[in-house]
Design a protein around this motif. Structure first.
Motif, PDB file in Angstrom:
ATOM      1  N   MET A 323       0.824  -1.214   0.000  1.00  0.00           N
ATOM      2  CA  MET A 323       0.000   0.000   0.000  1.00  0.00           C
ATOM      3  C   MET A 323       0.857   1.264   0.000  1.00  0.00           C
ATOM      4  SD  MET A 323      -3.479  -0.381   0.205  1.00  0.00           S
ATOM      5  CE  MET A 323      -4.132   0.871   1.329  1.00  0.00           C
ATOM      6  N   ALA A 324       2.098   1.160  -0.416  1.00  0.00           N
ATOM      7  CA  ALA A 324       2.974   2.336  -0.418  1.00  0.00           C
ATOM      8  C   ALA A 324       2.338   3.463  -1.234  1.00  0.00           C
ATOM      9  CB  ALA A 324       4.330   1.972  -0.999  1.00  0.00           C
ATOM     10  N   GLY A 325       2.123   4.583  -0.583  1.00  0.00           N
ATOM     11  CA  GLY A 325       1.549   5.749  -1.243  1.00  0.00           C
ATOM     12  C   GLY A 325       0.039   5.765  -1.290  1.00  0.00           C
ATOM     13  N   PHE A 326      -0.627   4.648  -0.897  1.00  0.00           N
ATOM     14  CA  PHE A 326      -2.095   4.582  -0.941  1.00  0.00           C
ATOM     15  C   PHE A 326      -2.678   4.762   0.455  1.00  0.00           C
ATOM     16  CE2 PHE A 326      -1.039   2.397  -4.851  1.00  0.00           C
ATOM     17  CZ  PHE A 326      -2.046   2.798  -5.726  1.00  0.00           C
ATOM     18  N   LEU A 327      -3.581   5.725   0.574  1.00  0.00           N
ATOM     19  CA  LEU A 327      -4.281   5.931   1.834  1.00  0.00           C
ATOM     20  C   LEU A 327      -5.540   5.062   1.877  1.00  0.00           C
ATOM     21  CD1 LEU A 327      -4.000   7.591   4.404  1.00  0.00           C
ATOM     22  CD2 LEU A 327      -5.366   9.385   3.322  1.00  0.00           C
ATOM     23  N   PHE A 328      -6.350   5.131   0.815  1.00  0.00           N
ATOM     24  CA  PHE A 328      -7.558   4.308   0.682  1.00  0.00           C
ATOM     25  C   PHE A 328      -7.506   3.598  -0.673  1.00  0.00           C
ATOM     26  CE2 PHE A 328      -9.214   8.175   3.028  1.00  0.00           C
ATOM     27  CZ  PHE A 328      -9.117   7.610   4.288  1.00  0.00           C
ATOM     28  N   PHE A 329      -7.743   2.286  -0.671  1.00  0.00           N
ATOM     29  CA  PHE A 329      -7.673   1.473  -1.892  1.00  0.00           C
ATOM     30  C   PHE A 329      -8.858   0.515  -1.844  1.00  0.00           C
ATOM     31  CE2 PHE A 329      -4.323  -0.614  -4.843  1.00  0.00           C
ATOM     32  CZ  PHE A 329      -5.278  -1.358  -5.536  1.00  0.00           C
ATOM     33  N   ALA A 330      -9.817   0.653  -2.771  1.00  0.00           N
ATOM     34  CA  ALA A 330     -10.966  -0.246  -2.827  1.00  0.00           C
ATOM     35  C   ALA A 330     -10.723  -1.320  -3.868  1.00  0.00           C
ATOM     36  CB  ALA A 330     -12.234   0.529  -3.165  1.00  0.00           C
ATOM     37  N   ASP A 331     -11.073  -2.554  -3.526  1.00  0.00           N
ATOM     38  CA  ASP A 331     -10.829  -3.645  -4.470  1.00  0.00           C
ATOM     39  C   ASP A 331     -11.641  -3.437  -5.744  1.00  0.00           C
ATOM     40  OD1 ASP A 331     -13.268  -4.184  -3.236  1.00  0.00           O
ATOM     41  OD2 ASP A 331     -13.042  -6.343  -3.439  1.00  0.00           O
ATOM     42  N   ARG A 332     -11.110  -3.971  -6.844  1.00  0.00           N
ATOM     43  CA  ARG A 332     -11.771  -3.860  -8.148  1.00  0.00           C
ATOM     44  C   ARG A 332     -12.735  -5.034  -8.264  1.00  0.00           C
ATOM     45  NH1 ARG A 332      -6.090  -3.801  -9.115  1.00  0.00           N
ATOM     46  NH2 ARG A 332      -5.234  -1.705  -9.422  1.00  0.00           N
ATOM     47  N   VAL A 333     -14.025  -4.731  -8.277  1.00  0.00           N
ATOM     48  CA  VAL A 333     -15.020  -5.804  -8.232  1.00  0.00           C
ATOM     49  C   VAL A 333     -16.013  -5.768  -9.378  1.00  0.00           C
ATOM     50  CG1 VAL A 333     -14.881  -6.076  -5.741  1.00  0.00           C
ATOM     51  CG2 VAL A 333     -16.486  -4.436  -6.698  1.00  0.00           C
ATOM     52  N   LEU A 334     -16.212  -4.645 -10.030  1.00  0.00           N
ATOM     53  CA  LEU A 334     -17.287  -4.502 -10.999  1.00  0.00           C
ATOM     54  C   LEU A 334     -16.823  -4.777 -12.416  1.00  0.00           C
ATOM     55  CD1 LEU A 334     -19.034  -1.312  -9.600  1.00  0.00           C
ATOM     56  CD2 LEU A 334     -19.725  -3.681  -9.312  1.00  0.00           C
ATOM     57  N   ALA A 335     -17.627  -5.537 -13.152  1.00  0.00           N
ATOM     58  CA  ALA A 335     -17.370  -5.733 -14.574  1.00  0.00           C
ATOM     59  C   ALA A 335     -18.022  -4.585 -15.341  1.00  0.00           C
ATOM     60  CB  ALA A 335     -17.939  -7.075 -15.029  1.00  0.00           C
ATOM     61  N   ILE A 358      -6.023   8.236  -2.961  1.00  0.00           N
ATOM     62  CA  ILE A 358      -7.335   7.637  -2.755  1.00  0.00           C
ATOM     63  C   ILE A 358      -7.727   6.971  -4.067  1.00  0.00           C
ATOM     64  CG2 ILE A 358      -9.753   8.079  -2.197  1.00  0.00           C
ATOM     65  CD1 ILE A 358      -8.787  10.591  -0.666  1.00  0.00           C
ATOM     66  N   TYR A 359      -7.813   5.638  -4.084  1.00  0.00           N
ATOM     67  CA  TYR A 359      -8.065   4.896  -5.326  1.00  0.00           C
ATOM     68  C   TYR A 359      -9.334   4.070  -5.171  1.00  0.00           C
ATOM     69  CZ  TYR A 359      -7.288   1.643  -9.236  1.00  0.00           C
ATOM     70  OH  TYR A 359      -7.412   0.905 -10.381  1.00  0.00           O
ATOM     71  N   LEU A 360     -10.377   4.480  -5.890  1.00  0.00           N
ATOM     72  CA  LEU A 360     -11.690   3.851  -5.797  1.00  0.00           C
ATOM     73  C   LEU A 360     -12.193   3.572  -7.213  1.00  0.00           C
ATOM     74  CD1 LEU A 360     -13.168   6.464  -3.279  1.00  0.00           C
ATOM     75  CD2 LEU A 360     -11.942   4.351  -2.695  1.00  0.00           C
ATOM     76  N   ARG A 361     -11.602   2.590  -7.877  1.00  0.00           N
ATOM     77  CA  ARG A 361     -11.970   2.367  -9.276  1.00  0.00           C
ATOM     78  C   ARG A 361     -13.459   2.119  -9.437  1.00  0.00           C
ATOM     79  NH1 ARG A 361     -11.218  -2.865 -12.970  1.00  0.00           N
ATOM     80  NH2 ARG A 361     -13.185  -3.247 -11.873  1.00  0.00           N
ATOM     81  N   ASP A 362     -14.062   1.386  -8.497  1.00  0.00           N
ATOM     82  CA  ASP A 362     -15.481   1.064  -8.562  1.00  0.00           C
ATOM     83  C   ASP A 362     -16.242   1.740  -7.430  1.00  0.00           C
ATOM     84  OD1 ASP A 362     -14.910  -0.579 -10.740  1.00  0.00           O
ATOM     85  OD2 ASP A 362     -14.489  -2.286  -9.442  1.00  0.00           O
TER      86      ASP A 362
END
Length: 423
Positions: A323-335, A358-362
């Protein structure tokens, strides 16, 4: 009549796309040698224009690549354009003019090429021949650090601000990938300040609310963090939701059911990764969450976040590890298809240090505070499906990467400038 037709065909030659079907129909239609001659002229000019356009596109891109160099001048651009055209344009095409220019603020290059195509019947019906032209504009994207990217590609309000909300990103770029005409929307008294504002579609709102004016022909930016491996969740360290009351020190682990910091409680986190597995991270009103070099990884449909209004939050991202550099990371779940986004909500009026990415792809990041957010962070980067800022906060995205030892994940932060063809 022949001269009138020739004039109309000449105007078609000057457009970006020629009409080959029209020319073919004229060749086959009854009407004598005159029509056939003009049709052949048109076909020859169309062929020349196609090659001119390819040469203009390539020359503009080649010249734009030189712009990041401070030594690049107008004469440099002219030389690059001429050299490219000479090397790539069919020598049988009679080039009549080559023009190039650097756009305002060195934002790109414009190239215009003009050729002369003589009449195949020696000027009997079209004595001056035809003069096809092609123009290409190559702009620079990137260069400035990327600090906010809304990944939604189709719907409106990919990046949305309303009421008295402001996003302040004075030293970095804010980008929306949505091709919708309202991909970026500012309502009421909302404002967006950045070194660059780009939308793959449109930007809706008062012109004065954008500083600078939004560029609406930007290419979509591929998710810059798509190749970053997700941390491993592992088995549950805590089988039930952890509810903090009073003052408590917490350690990294897998919090199955989530972590709740209750009203008037304080949770102090040791460095490491905190996995919220099918449960929320919730910091209640009047609660405190403090952690240096910590990252939160959200796993499962029930994982979400809510930092309530009168809570206090002070967090910095890890220096190393998954998690270097990531404060919040949401798993990638959506197609692909309809999105059911998880919400990650910051309502806290005392969350002035949120240092990291802050990484929230979905997911959807919703900021609904009434006081500045993240303004004391050396840097904050947001990459999310949607970004919504309401109420009256200043959501500040600093870009002082040298002021911290927290690394910036590859793909965000500083980026080299890349040229692209603008329409």
């Amino acid at each position: 009549m022949l001269l009138a037709c020739g004039g109309r065909w000449a105007s078609l030659i000057g457009s970006r796309s020629g009409n080959v079907a029209l020319a073919a129909s004229l060749v086959l239609a009854p009407g004598g040698v005159g029509f056939s001659a003009l049709a052949f002229d048109f076909m020859a000019a169309h062929t020349a224009k196609v090659q001119l356009q390819a040469a203009a596109d390539g020359a503009a891109l080649a010249a734009a690549r030189e712009l990041p160099l401070k030594s690049t001048s107008r004469s440099t651009v002219d030389a690059v354009v001429v050299a490219y055209v000479r090397a790539n344009l069919d020598p049988d095409i009679a080039l009549a003019a080559t023009e190039s220019a650097i756009l305002d603020e060195r934002a790109g290059v414009r190239v215009t090429l003009k050729a002369h195509v003589p009449s195949v019947f020696g000027g009997l019906f079209n004595k001056n021949g035809l003069s096809p032209t092609a123009t290409a504009v190559a702009r620079l994207a990137g260069g400035t650090p990327l600090c906010a990217l809304a990944l939604e590609t189709l719907d409106a309000k990919s990046l949305h601000l309303e009421k008295q909300a402001r996003m302040i990103a004075n030293d970095c770029a804010v980008v929306s990938n949505s091709t919708h005409s309202r991909g970026i929307t500012l309502r009421d008294s909302a404002e967006l300040h950045a070194s660059m504002i780009c939308s793959a579609g449109g930007a809706a709102g008062k012109k004065a609310s954008f500083n600078p004016e939004a560029v609406t022909d930007c290419p979509e930016i591929r998710d810059p963090l798509a190749d970053r491996p997700e941390p491993e969740a592992g088995g549950c360290t805590h089988l039930l939701p952890v509810v903090v009351t009073g003052e408590k020190a917490l350690s990294p682990g897998v919090y199955c059911g989530g972590l709740i910091v209750s009203k008037n409680a304080t949770a102090t986190l040791s460095p490491g990764v905190y996995v919220m597995k099918n449960g929320p991270l919730r910091v209640a009103n009047d609660a405190t969450l403090i952690g240096q070099h910590v990252g939160f990884y959200f796993v499962g449909d029930l994982s979400s976040m809510r930092l309530e209004g009168s809570s206090k939050v002070d967090l910095t991202a890890p220096l190393d590890g998954p998690m270097a550099g990531f404060l919040f990371f949401a798993d990638r779940v959506l197609a692909t298809g309809a999105l059911k986004l998880r919400d990650f909500v910051i309502e806290s009026n005392n969350a002035r240090t949120l240092l990291g990415t802050i990484y929230l792809r979905d997911g959807r990041l919703r900021v609904a505070a009434h006081a500045p957010i993240a303004d004391k962070s050396a840097y904050t980067v947001v990459v999310a499906r949607r970004i919504e800022i309401t109420a009256g906060p200043d959501f500040v995205l600093n870009a002082d990467y040298d002021a911290t030892d927290v690394p910036t994940p590859e793909g965000v932060g500083p980026r080299p400038a890349q040229p692209y063809l603008a329409q």
